[in-house]
Design an enzyme around this catalytic site. Structure first.
Site, PDB file in Angstrom:
ATOM      1  N   ASP A 218       0.827  -1.214   0.000  1.00  0.00           N
ATOM      2  CA  ASP A 218       0.000   0.000   0.000  1.00  0.00           C
ATOM      3  C   ASP A 218       0.857   1.258   0.000  1.00  0.00           C
ATOM      4  O   ASP A 218       0.575   2.220  -0.705  1.00  0.00           O
ATOM      5  CB  ASP A 218      -0.903   0.032   1.239  1.00  0.00           C
ATOM      6  N   ASP A 224       8.260   3.575   8.511  1.00  0.00           N
ATOM      7  CA  ASP A 224       7.715   3.408   9.864  1.00  0.00           C
ATOM      8  C   ASP A 224       7.150   2.014  10.127  1.00  0.00           C
ATOM      9  O   ASP A 224       6.707   1.724  11.237  1.00  0.00           O
ATOM     10  CB  ASP A 224       6.707   4.507  10.225  1.00  0.00           C
ATOM     11  N   CYS A 363       0.897   5.024  11.871  1.00  0.00           N
ATOM     12  CA  CYS A 363       0.292   5.551  10.638  1.00  0.00           C
ATOM     13  C   CYS A 363      -0.938   6.417  10.901  1.00  0.00           C
ATOM     14  O   CYS A 363      -1.290   7.250  10.073  1.00  0.00           O
ATOM     15  CB  CYS A 363      -0.118   4.414   9.712  1.00  0.00           C
TER      16      CYS A 363
END
Length: 378
Positions: A218, A224, A363
């Site tokens: 994605d 991260d 996120c």
């Protein structure tokens, strides 16, 4: 407020500004509110419960603001603790690490907070992105900064906050898989991208890992999910001991880079391995709960991009995902507790609901720094 100046090389620059490390003090945390049924299963009900757990946990350590659409404001308000601020904001989806501003601190003539408003294209544009309309997400950073009356620095480069991680002392971690992907800034060279990161984040050294976490399609391998700083000179790396796992090759590749570089201050990096869970896969039941509409399809059998590196550093706490894989959940808490001895590690059960939609705790959060009295840039 001084406008952007041009540095000696002709690059637009935020002179005197730098992005603080995530462990520096926060004035608050920003979180969106999930609702789109083509990305969050069962009309986002389980996802909203997970977001509520995250927001509630963080709110014990720092103020939290949750942004919900007009249709969802009342629902969000009813689920969240009273001390969590809920404001109305239009958005396409709720990944504020990637659509919110990157906050920076300036010291001249006195300390102040500002925000960088990068361009966003849904992680890859019309052909590769996660959904075809991101027009509302393009305005999220601007709205947050206007709400807080914080100066805004717009930038024309496409960049998501999950693709960068800084130590606050001049070093930035990123991945070539994401930042050099032609679905972001095809007309920019690696050197030009480096120049912009240095100019806007106040860093002097970029450490490029080749790739991010296996299965993180994605975001095209956001840093991260793969690697982050614990403190200057120390990083956590998503690891697996299973040599047959495709993640193993990526982890070894990253470890090689990290062990053969230094940070901006010339320090060799200490690498702490943080084992990934699973592997975990989307079930038939989970996939059936997602409306296959405009967003990227979520199919049964897809490997989930699950990583314990995707945690949030709050004021005095590590807000850590738990995926229901008892062995590695417990191991992650143990490793994080040792890596952050002065922090309380708070476990978020059911973080699987967030990873089903393509990300995790880091996120969905965006920290806004607080400037302590007498602050001077390191």
């Amino acid at each position: 407020m001084r406008k952007r100046a041009m540095d000696m090389g002709g690059t637009p620059s935020l002179h005197g500004y730098y992005m603080p490390a995530e462990w520096e003090p926060h004035s608050q945390c920003w979180i969106g509110w999930p609702e789109r049924p083509d990305n969050w299963r069962n009309n986002a009900v389980p996802g909203q419960s997970a977001f509520t757990r995250v927001a509630s946990a963080i709110s014990k350590f720092e103020p939290v603001t949750v942004c919900a659409s007009a249709a969802q404001w009342e629902n969000a308000r009813s689920q969240l603790p009273d001390h969590v601020r809920v404001i109305e904001m239009s958005l396409n989806d709720s990944w504020f690490r990637n659509t919110g501003p990157t906050f920076v601190i300036g010291n001249s003539p006195e300390p102040k907070v500002a925000g960088i408003d990068w361009k966003f294209n849904s992680w890859g544009g019309i052909d590769d992105g996660c959904y075809p309309d991101w027009s509302l997400d393009l305005l999220v950073a601007q709205k947050i900064l206007a709400t807080e009356k914080v100066p805004r620095f717009p930038h024309s480069m496409i960049l998501e906050g999950g693709s960068i991680h800084v130590d606050g002392e001049g070093t930035c971690l990123t991945t070539a898989e994401c930042l050099l992907n032609k679905n972001r800034n095809p007309n920019m060279t690696k050197e030009e991208i480096e120049d912009q990161l240095k100019a806007y984040l106040g860093v002097t050294k970029i450490i490029w890992l080749p790739r991010g976490l296996y299965g993180d399609d994605d975001t095209n391998g956001h840093i991260d999910n793969m690697c982050c700083f614990v403190k200057p000179g120390v990083v956590l790396l998503s690891w697996t001991d299973d040599e047959t796992d495709p993640q193993y090759e990526r982890a070894v590749e990253a470890l090689t880079v990290l062990c053969n570089t230094t940070d901006a201050k010339g320090r060799k990096l200490e690498v702490i391995k943080l084992h990934v869970p699973g592997p975990l896969y989307m079930t038939e039941e989970e996939a059936a709960g997602i409306t296959q509409d405009d967003a990227k399809p979520r199919l049964a059998g897809t490997r989930l991009a699950a990583s314990y590196v995707n945690f949030y550093i709050a004021n005095g706490a590590i807000i850590a995902p738990q995926f229901g894989d008892q062995k590695w959940d417990d191991e992650a808490v143990h490793v994080l507790s040792k890596a952050f001895p002065n922090y309380e590690v708070v476990k978020i059960e059911g973080a699987r609901e967030i990873v089903l939609a393509g990300g995790n705790i880091h996120c969905i959060t965006q920290q806004q720094p607080h400037i302590p009295q007498g602050h001077v840039q390191p």
